[in-house]
Design a protein around this motif. Structure first.
Motif, PDB file in Angstrom:
ATOM      1  N   LEU A  52      -3.063 -13.319   6.694  1.00  0.00           N
ATOM      2  CA  LEU A  52      -4.310 -13.885   7.178  1.00  0.00           C
ATOM      3  C   LEU A  52      -5.249 -13.962   5.981  1.00  0.00           C
ATOM      4  O   LEU A  52      -5.567 -12.937   5.366  1.00  0.00           O
ATOM      5  N   CYS A  53      -5.679 -15.169   5.613  1.00  0.00           N
ATOM      6  CA  CYS A  53      -6.408 -15.381   4.358  1.00  0.00           C
ATOM      7  C   CYS A  53      -7.839 -15.838   4.604  1.00  0.00           C
ATOM      8  O   CYS A  53      -8.093 -16.732   5.422  1.00  0.00           O
ATOM      9  N   PHE A  54      -8.771 -15.236   3.864  1.00  0.00           N
ATOM     10  CA  PHE A  54     -10.190 -15.558   3.937  1.00  0.00           C
ATOM     11  C   PHE A  54     -10.649 -16.046   2.570  1.00  0.00           C
ATOM     12  O   PHE A  54     -10.416 -15.388   1.558  1.00  0.00           O
ATOM     13  N   MET A  72     -11.213  -9.028  16.032  1.00  0.00           N
ATOM     14  CA  MET A  72     -11.441 -10.078  17.034  1.00  0.00           C
ATOM     15  C   MET A  72     -10.238 -11.006  17.180  1.00  0.00           C
ATOM     16  O   MET A  72     -10.202 -11.858  18.070  1.00  0.00           O
ATOM     17  N   LEU A  73      -9.245 -10.854  16.316  1.00  0.00           N
ATOM     18  CA  LEU A  73      -8.102 -11.758  16.303  1.00  0.00           C
ATOM     19  C   LEU A  73      -6.868 -11.069  16.887  1.00  0.00           C
ATOM     20  O   LEU A  73      -6.795  -9.844  16.945  1.00  0.00           O
ATOM     21  N   LYS A  74      -5.916 -11.862  17.297  1.00  0.00           N
ATOM     22  CA  LYS A  74      -4.718 -11.313  17.944  1.00  0.00           C
ATOM     23  C   LYS A  74      -3.655 -10.973  16.893  1.00  0.00           C
ATOM     24  O   LYS A  74      -2.565 -11.538  16.875  1.00  0.00           O
ATOM     25  N   VAL A  75      -4.031 -10.047  16.000  1.00  0.00           N
ATOM     26  CA  VAL A  75      -3.114  -9.649  14.937  1.00  0.00           C
ATOM     27  C   VAL A  75      -3.122  -8.134  14.799  1.00  0.00           C
ATOM     28  O   VAL A  75      -4.045  -7.444  15.244  1.00  0.00           O
ATOM     29  N   LYS A  76      -2.068  -7.626  14.156  1.00  0.00           N
ATOM     30  CA  LYS A  76      -2.007  -6.234  13.721  1.00  0.00           C
ATOM     31  C   LYS A  76      -1.710  -6.230  12.232  1.00  0.00           C
ATOM     32  O   LYS A  76      -1.085  -7.157  11.709  1.00  0.00           O
ATOM     33  N   LEU A  77      -2.168  -5.178  11.573  1.00  0.00           N
ATOM     34  CA  LEU A  77      -1.913  -5.040  10.144  1.00  0.00           C
ATOM     35  C   LEU A  77      -0.518  -4.458   9.947  1.00  0.00           C
ATOM     36  O   LEU A  77      -0.105  -3.546  10.666  1.00  0.00           O
ATOM     37  N   ARG A  78       0.197  -5.006   8.953  1.00  0.00           N
ATOM     38  CA  ARG A  78       1.526  -4.480   8.642  1.00  0.00           C
ATOM     39  C   ARG A  78       1.533  -3.948   7.219  1.00  0.00           C
ATOM     40  O   ARG A  78       0.651  -4.246   6.414  1.00  0.00           O
TER      41      ARG A  78
END
Length: 299
Positions: free
Chosen positions: A228-230, A253-259
């Motif tokens: 996920l890039c900002f 707020m996003l539908k992600v998890k950190l790996r």
């Protein structure tokens, strides 16, 4: 002093004292107001309830300690002023939907529940829309630096290392009379400290795709995967706050998890740099800050 300034100063004090007694009476004594008036003022200025805010910030620090240190759960509970591990577990599960033990063991890190500090007098970034990128496994050439720091020092410490490493790295370039490439990559990973259970080991690698310029460069393999890039374009001094808002405001707020994986920074447009001294004169940094993630549906 107006109410916003009073509350702003109080929030800074709270943030520095999350490991100390912070009952409403303690905070009211610090502010010089009655606890009833202080609570009304805090809610009016911030939109949040004072006691709830303090609890959420303590639990956020506890969550970071669970994921980033090997400190025993009971010690974390005591550090953030919970009277027992049972009380801590009950409050933690309410905020993060997991017990502390499960939260620590999970392979992927769900950021939902992390609460950012209120910063009334700081510029609030309007974070750009992130983009998902699938990076391939790729070979780079660069220099890796390693250091240890405490949890509270992590973001600022990383910023100090980033500047130091870039200076060292660019110095090697210019000594070889090389033209700096348009893109310079950095890869960072954080590991639990091996000697002290409340420390982190930070590995930071500055690298490029070309192996013909730097002396003593070592091969570095980026494993790639979903990121996920900002996009950040702004003064170097604001980059730490930008990164903090990515983790505490945007990602939850996003539908992600950190790996597990490298956090990647891709720094662009260095054609105007001709010496290391120019680094202190750069008015704007342009970089993509990329965080390794998985989609929650893929978990």
């Amino acid at each position: 002093m107006n109410q916003a300034n009073v509350i702003s100063d109080l929030i800074i004090w709270i943030e520095k004292n999350l490991e100390q007694p912070l009952s409403i009476d303690h905070v009211a004594d610090k502010s010089g107001y009655s606890k009833w008036h202080l609570q009304r003022m805090f809610k009016k200025v911030t939109g949040q309830i004072l006691g709830t805010y303090i609890r959420h910030r303590r639990l956020t620090h506890a969550a970071l300690a669970l994921r980033l240190t090997s400190k025993p759960i009971l010690d974390i509970a005591m550090q953030y002023r919970f009277d027992s591990q049972q009380t801590f577990t009950r409050s933690f599960k309410k905020q993060f939907n997991d017990t502390p033990a499960t939260y620590r063991r999970n392979e992927f890190w769900d950021p939902v529940g992390l609460t950012p500090p209120i910063e009334l007098n700081k510029t609030q970034f309007r974070l750009p829309e992130p983009t998902f990128m699938d990076f391939p496994q790729q070979v780079f050439w660069g220099v890796t630096y390693k250091n240890n720091c405490s949890l509270n020092e992590l973001l600022q410490h990383n910023a100090i290392l980033r500047k130091q490493f870039f200076v060292d790295y660019l110095d090697k370039y210019f000594k070889n009379n090389a033209v700096l490439p348009n893109e310079v990559y950095s890869f960072s990973q954080i590991y639990k400290g091996k000697e002290h259970f409340d420390e982190q080991e930070v590995l930071y690698t500055i690298a490029i795709e070309d192996n013909n310029i730097l002396d003593n460069a070592e091969k570095y393999i980026s494993q790639g995967g979903l990121y996920l890039c900002f996009k950040y374009i702004g003064p170097p001094s604001d980059l730490v706050d930008f990164i903090s808002q990515i983790y505490f405001a945007a990602i939850p707020m996003l539908k992600v998890k950190l790996r597990h994986g490298d956090t990647i920074e891709i720094h662009h447009n260095h054609s105007n740099l001709t010496s290391v001294s120019n680094l202190t004169e750069i008015p704007l940094v342009e970089c993509d800050y990329c965080v390794p993630v998985i989609m929650k549906d893929d978990d």
